[in-house]
Design a protein around this motif. Structure first.
Motif, PDB file in Angstrom:
ATOM      1  N   ALA A 281      -8.818   1.680  -4.906  1.00  0.00           N
ATOM      2  CA  ALA A 281     -10.049   1.332  -4.525  1.00  0.00           C
ATOM      3  C   ALA A 281     -10.344   0.083  -5.413  1.00  0.00           C
ATOM      4  O   ALA A 281     -10.848  -1.154  -5.054  1.00  0.00           O
ATOM      5  N   LEU A 282     -10.237   0.155  -6.888  1.00  0.00           N
ATOM      6  CA  LEU A 282     -10.602  -1.018  -7.601  1.00  0.00           C
ATOM      7  C   LEU A 282      -9.640  -2.249  -7.500  1.00  0.00           C
ATOM      8  O   LEU A 282     -10.388  -3.357  -7.271  1.00  0.00           O
ATOM      9  N   MET A 283      -8.424  -1.877  -7.220  1.00  0.00           N
ATOM     10  CA  MET A 283      -7.515  -3.071  -7.014  1.00  0.00           C
ATOM     11  C   MET A 283      -7.574  -3.703  -5.869  1.00  0.00           C
ATOM     12  O   MET A 283      -7.460  -4.927  -5.570  1.00  0.00           O
ATOM     13  N   ILE A 284      -7.915  -2.833  -4.798  1.00  0.00           N
ATOM     14  CA  ILE A 284      -8.156  -3.436  -3.577  1.00  0.00           C
ATOM     15  C   ILE A 284      -9.510  -4.456  -3.521  1.00  0.00           C
ATOM     16  O   ILE A 284      -9.502  -5.534  -2.871  1.00  0.00           O
ATOM     17  N   GLY A 285     -10.251  -4.025  -4.213  1.00  0.00           N
ATOM     18  CA  GLY A 285     -11.463  -4.718  -4.559  1.00  0.00           C
ATOM     19  C   GLY A 285     -11.260  -6.086  -4.884  1.00  0.00           C
ATOM     20  O   GLY A 285     -11.796  -7.020  -4.630  1.00  0.00           O
ATOM     21  N   VAL A 286     -10.485  -6.084  -6.031  1.00  0.00           N
ATOM     22  CA  VAL A 286      -9.776  -7.242  -6.753  1.00  0.00           C
ATOM     23  C   VAL A 286      -9.149  -8.219  -5.706  1.00  0.00           C
ATOM     24  O   VAL A 286      -9.284  -9.464  -5.593  1.00  0.00           O
TER      25      VAL A 286
ATOM     26  N   GLY B  50      -0.301  -9.437  -0.152  1.00  0.00           N
ATOM     27  CA  GLY B  50       0.589  -8.752   0.642  1.00  0.00           C
ATOM     28  C   GLY B  50       1.500  -7.939  -0.703  1.00  0.00           C
ATOM     29  O   GLY B  50       1.580  -6.623  -0.316  1.00  0.00           O
ATOM     30  N   VAL B  51       2.069  -8.280  -1.557  1.00  0.00           N
ATOM     31  CA  VAL B  51       2.654  -7.656  -2.430  1.00  0.00           C
ATOM     32  C   VAL B  51       1.972  -6.925  -3.302  1.00  0.00           C
ATOM     33  O   VAL B  51       2.275  -5.643  -3.552  1.00  0.00           O
ATOM     34  N   ALA B  52       0.834  -7.231  -3.809  1.00  0.00           N
ATOM     35  CA  ALA B  52      -0.400  -6.708  -4.363  1.00  0.00           C
ATOM     36  C   ALA B  52      -0.621  -5.256  -3.569  1.00  0.00           C
ATOM     37  O   ALA B  52      -0.755  -4.102  -4.091  1.00  0.00           O
ATOM     38  N   LEU B  53      -0.975  -5.572  -2.181  1.00  0.00           N
ATOM     39  CA  LEU B  53      -1.309  -4.267  -1.379  1.00  0.00           C
ATOM     40  C   LEU B  53      -0.359  -3.335  -1.532  1.00  0.00           C
ATOM     41  O   LEU B  53      -0.718  -1.986  -1.400  1.00  0.00           O
ATOM     42  N   GLY B  54       1.134  -3.681  -1.228  1.00  0.00           N
ATOM     43  CA  GLY B  54       2.267  -2.810  -1.061  1.00  0.00           C
ATOM     44  C   GLY B  54       2.145  -1.983  -2.457  1.00  0.00           C
ATOM     45  O   GLY B  54       2.690  -0.918  -2.641  1.00  0.00           O
ATOM     46  N   LEU B  55       2.033  -2.648  -3.472  1.00  0.00           N
ATOM     47  CA  LEU B  55       2.282  -2.150  -4.775  1.00  0.00           C
ATOM     48  C   LEU B  55       1.214  -0.877  -5.086  1.00  0.00           C
ATOM     49  O   LEU B  55       1.397  -0.115  -5.649  1.00  0.00           O
ATOM     50  N   ILE B  56      -0.051  -1.500  -4.629  1.00  0.00           N
ATOM     51  CA  ILE B  56      -1.279  -0.394  -4.878  1.00  0.00           C
ATOM     52  C   ILE B  56      -0.853   0.848  -3.852  1.00  0.00           C
ATOM     53  O   ILE B  56      -1.106   1.731  -4.377  1.00  0.00           O
ATOM     54  N   LYS B  57      -0.279   0.720  -2.703  1.00  0.00           N
ATOM     55  CA  LYS B  57      -0.089   1.657  -2.001  1.00  0.00           C
ATOM     56  C   LYS B  57       0.908   2.562  -2.578  1.00  0.00           C
ATOM     57  O   LYS B  57       1.157   3.935  -2.530  1.00  0.00           O
ATOM     58  N   MET B  58       1.929   2.063  -3.221  1.00  0.00           N
ATOM     59  CA  MET B  58       3.089   2.897  -3.986  1.00  0.00           C
ATOM     60  C   MET B  58       2.382   3.652  -5.038  1.00  0.00           C
ATOM     61  O   MET B  58       2.680   4.824  -5.197  1.00  0.00           O
ATOM     62  N   VAL B  59       1.337   3.212  -5.899  1.00  0.00           N
ATOM     63  CA  VAL B  59       0.861   3.820  -6.819  1.00  0.00           C
ATOM     64  C   VAL B  59      -0.122   4.933  -6.158  1.00  0.00           C
ATOM     65  O   VAL B  59      -0.068   6.214  -6.669  1.00  0.00           O
ATOM     66  N   VAL B  60      -0.784   4.909  -5.181  1.00  0.00           N
ATOM     67  CA  VAL B  60      -1.313   6.003  -4.541  1.00  0.00           C
ATOM     68  C   VAL B  60      -0.423   6.997  -4.197  1.00  0.00           C
ATOM     69  O   VAL B  60      -0.760   8.330  -4.335  1.00  0.00           O
ATOM     70  N   LEU B  61       0.780   6.590  -3.680  1.00  0.00           N
ATOM     71  CA  LEU B  61       1.811   7.742  -3.284  1.00  0.00           C
ATOM     72  C   LEU B  61       2.241   8.629  -4.385  1.00  0.00           C
ATOM     73  O   LEU B  61       2.663   9.734  -4.373  1.00  0.00           O
ATOM     74  N   HIS B  62       2.548   7.737  -5.453  1.00  0.00           N
ATOM     75  CA  HIS B  62       3.307   8.267  -6.654  1.00  0.00           C
ATOM     76  C   HIS B  62       2.150   8.924  -7.652  1.00  0.00           C
ATOM     77  O   HIS B  62       2.744   9.678  -8.489  1.00  0.00           O
TER      78      HIS B  62
END
Length: 159
Positions: free
Chosen positions: A103-108, A81-93
């Motif tokens: 893509a890499l982090m979602i795979g992890v 949950g938190v990891a996916l939220g942080l990944i989404k923030m990275v994509v936006l910023h």
């Protein structure tokens, strides 16, 4: 009370899981994930090793029993949950390098979601915290104390 919490969780978790995994799956770019899967596996393995070392050292320093030291790291594998939220923030910023990183982090995260729950279950059972002999989960919310409380406090309920 354990039964009340368990009853609440049994009621709300199906909806939470459907919403969470639907949103996570909707944002998944399979072509980008396929091109980074080998790196994701390396990151996943390095994370497992770091969890093992950290939990083992911490458990030894805390003087935990040997059976707990052996499996303590397994409880920390699952994360999403938190990891996916942080990944989404990275994509936006970070629009330039954010999507490939995503893509890499979602795979992890997906690897952790596949491997983590069985490892956590194994750890719980191996240290004897599975409460064998304790009554199993309620079949329906109304079978719990929460359900009884709700029935007794509803309008028109008879005592």
């Amino acid at each position: 009370d354990r039964d009340v919490v368990e009853g609440c969780l049994n009621c709300i978790m199906p909806g939470v899981n459907v919403a969470f995994f639907s949103l996570a799956g909707a944002g998944l770019q399979l072509d980008a994930l396929a091109s980074t899967v080998h790196i994701a596996v390396v990151v996943f393995v390095v994370r497992l090793l770091a969890l093992y070392v950290g939990a083992t050292v911490g458990s030894h320093l805390a003087c935990c029993p040997a059976d707990q030291v052996r499996v303590s790291w397994m409880a920390y594998v699952t994360q999403a949950g938190v990891a996916l939220g942080l990944i989404k923030m990275v994509v936006l910023h970070e629009p330039t390098w954010g999507p490939p990183f995503s893509a890499l982090m979602i795979g992890v995260v997906m690897l952790n979601l596949l491997v983590g729950p069985p490892m956590f279950k194994y750890a719980i059972i191996s240290v004897g915290e599975d409460h064998k002999g304790v009554a199993g989960p309620a079949k329906h919310a109304s079978d719990t104390k929460l359900g009884e409380h709700a029935r007794s406090n509803s309008i028109g309920a008879t005592p």
